[in-house]
Design an enzyme around this catalytic site. Sequence first.
Site, PDB file in Angstrom:
ATOM      1  N   ASP B  95       0.858  -1.187   0.000  1.00 52.39           N
ATOM      2  CA  ASP B  95       0.000   0.000   0.000  1.00 52.39           C
ATOM      3  C   ASP B  95       0.888   1.229   0.000  1.00 52.39           C
ATOM      4  OD1 ASP B  95      -2.131   1.603  -0.092  1.00 52.39           O
ATOM      5  OD2 ASP B  95      -3.024   0.968   1.802  1.00 52.39           O
ATOM      6  N   LEU B 205     -12.280   6.452   8.102  1.00 53.09           N
ATOM      7  CA  LEU B 205     -12.497   7.889   8.202  1.00 53.09           C
ATOM      8  C   LEU B 205     -13.118   8.116   9.575  1.00 53.09           C
ATOM      9  CD1 LEU B 205     -14.088  10.222   5.621  1.00 53.09           C
ATOM     10  CD2 LEU B 205     -14.849  10.296   7.964  1.00 53.09           C
ATOM     11  N   GLY B 374      -5.055   5.199  15.584  1.00 53.52           N
ATOM     12  CA  GLY B 374      -5.337   4.153  16.572  1.00 53.52           C
ATOM     13  C   GLY B 374      -6.457   3.257  16.082  1.00 53.52           C
ATOM     14  N   HIS B 399       3.818   4.547  13.490  1.00 58.73           N
ATOM     15  CA  HIS B 399       2.698   4.930  12.612  1.00 58.73           C
ATOM     16  C   HIS B 399       1.343   4.503  13.127  1.00 58.73           C
ATOM     17  CE1 HIS B 399       2.284   0.834  11.289  1.00 58.73           C
ATOM     18  NE2 HIS B 399       1.529   1.118  10.264  1.00 58.73           N
ATOM     19  N   GLY B 400       1.293   3.630  14.108  1.00 59.37           N
ATOM     20  CA  GLY B 400      -0.023   3.214  14.596  1.00 59.37           C
ATOM     21  C   GLY B 400       0.124   2.222  15.733  1.00 59.37           C
ATOM     22  N   GLY B 402      -0.604  -1.217  15.579  1.00 59.37           N
ATOM     23  CA  GLY B 402      -0.124  -2.544  15.180  1.00 59.37           C
ATOM     24  C   GLY B 402      -1.006  -3.607  15.807  1.00 59.37           C
TER      25      GLY B 402
END
Lengths: 147, 476
Positions: B95, B205, B374, B399-400, B402
């Site tokens: 991605d 979103l 999150g 980045h997040g 996981g």
Amino acid sequence: MQQPRSETEEARWEHFPHEADIGVRGIGSTKEKAFEAAGLAVTAVITDLASVSPMQAVQIACEAPDEELLLVDWLNALVYEMATRKMLFSRFTVHLNDHSLHATAWGEPIEVARHQPAVEVKGATYTALSVKRDEQGRWIAQCVVDV
Amino acid sequence: MDLKLLKRRGPDEWHISPHGKMRVPGVIYATESLIRGMDEKVYEQVVNVATLPGIMQASYAMPDAHWGYGFPIGGVAAFDPDLGGVVSAGGVGFDISCGVRTLRTGLTVEDLQPVKERLAEALFHRIPAGVGSTGLVHLDKHEMDAMLAGGAKWAVGKGYGLHEDLEFIEERGCMAGAKPENVSDHAKKRQQDEMGTLGSGNHYLEVQQVVTLFDAEAAAVFGIREGDIVVSIHCGSRGLGHQIGTEFLKSMAVSAARYHIELPDRELACAPINSEVGQDYLGAMRAAINCALANRQIVTHLVREVFADVLPEAVLSLLYDVSHNTCKVEEHVIDGTPTRLFVHRKGATRAFGPGHSDIPPSLRAVGQPVLIGGTMGTASYVLVGTKESMSLAYGSACHGAGRSMSRHQALRQWHGREVVKDLAGRGILIRSPSMRGIAEEAPGAYKDVSEVVDAADEAGLARKVARLEPLICVKG
């Protein structure tokens, strides 16, 4: 998750865990059957296989330098056909000749309300990739797919 | 992960000494508890990346690192083209340029409450999400190439969004060096109906509330206050990026032997930056970055249209847009010398510190906003890049959250409808075409994002600015 086993089975599929994604495994009495079963395992990542009617046929062909890369190419060809035709597939026949593959995939257009597709498969990967025979002589074709 | 494999160099810094074919050490930034919870595969993958030609300084992993493809997710590595350095399709991922953008709305929770249900429904109906969904924008061959060359800048030119949005997107909304002609017809065909779609899986979103500020100065510069409503969008380059990743993974795996590159794992497929395959990939990958930037820009336009209908007093302005699956050319100081490097961030966010010329002038004094996604039941975070981060891992952060649990396990543990009901009870409205998708993405299937963010903060990779909690979540 796996297909119910029967005593006379010639092929079956199962999923195996990967931390972020999911592994697909086809097991069959021949390499072709293992490839077909791996295709079913990909559809089962997305939806309940029983909900997909094998109404419409699509021809698929690919080739690769070795049989492991061929498995990845086969599954990626399925991903491509699913994405561009907006279809799901529930039945396959695969013919292998050296390192080329010819297949027919039967399925139907995605209907979101009925199929409840959980996730789209982005691509088949080389992680946990193998095509080999186990000690009982069955063919195992597997890899992790990125979702 | 077994702690005995590592040498602790600080409270949140763990080293792997070079051994075997490693050219540089491995460095993992994480707390002891995060390290203990990490898969052994992360160790293996950090070590494997360290063997690649032309790698500089170290093979890094962020606090949210987990088992990826070749590179760990949360992996950062930079290569010098003049030292035989490589570019890796696996090191960018499928991605390409997946990322997060956050928009201010100028509204508070009180403004939202009376229309929350209506807004959730309108967003769900307007923003295409999930498997098989199609966008409203369909591109012919000429427009496809223009989009791939122009990114968000192309989208704004077509009327999707505002010119001032571009200032707050990495690369100012247009990645230079994109070569649409390097993108296959297959990749373009996969994208023709997918512009302005969210996708599925962990993409979303969200309408979020700013619940806590940790750094008042940075928050003021970013224009956010407690109680503010913001909108965050997490999505990427859709089918086009996936197809480019698939195709170049194969061509790089096949060409590696020709370039005398020994791959410890085929998934690490790479090619010298100064090679035909390497240059072809860079041109296609940059086109996919533009596709992701255009995609998030079109989704932003749709969100603005929905707000104009439901909450016309809202003014949606872009806080920032980050990409967390990329390879970019950046200048970093190596042994005192500024050096041009190809920095791979696979599931890692660029986090440039204050004063960096790539940060928009209005934010430059405090540093780059770092947006961390999150789960739909926990929280997201806004962080800011630090001066020291530039010398830790080329100005990069996590980045997040996981995943902590496979999709299969999650499906056995939760039912989508129950997750939706539980979250509704906590004031979070979930909208999705797939209940099975919701179960697989249940908040409990993820690591604790707060622990990951705290580790990034403590390690100095980026500093916490604000915690955002979801009120509405549209899932693919």
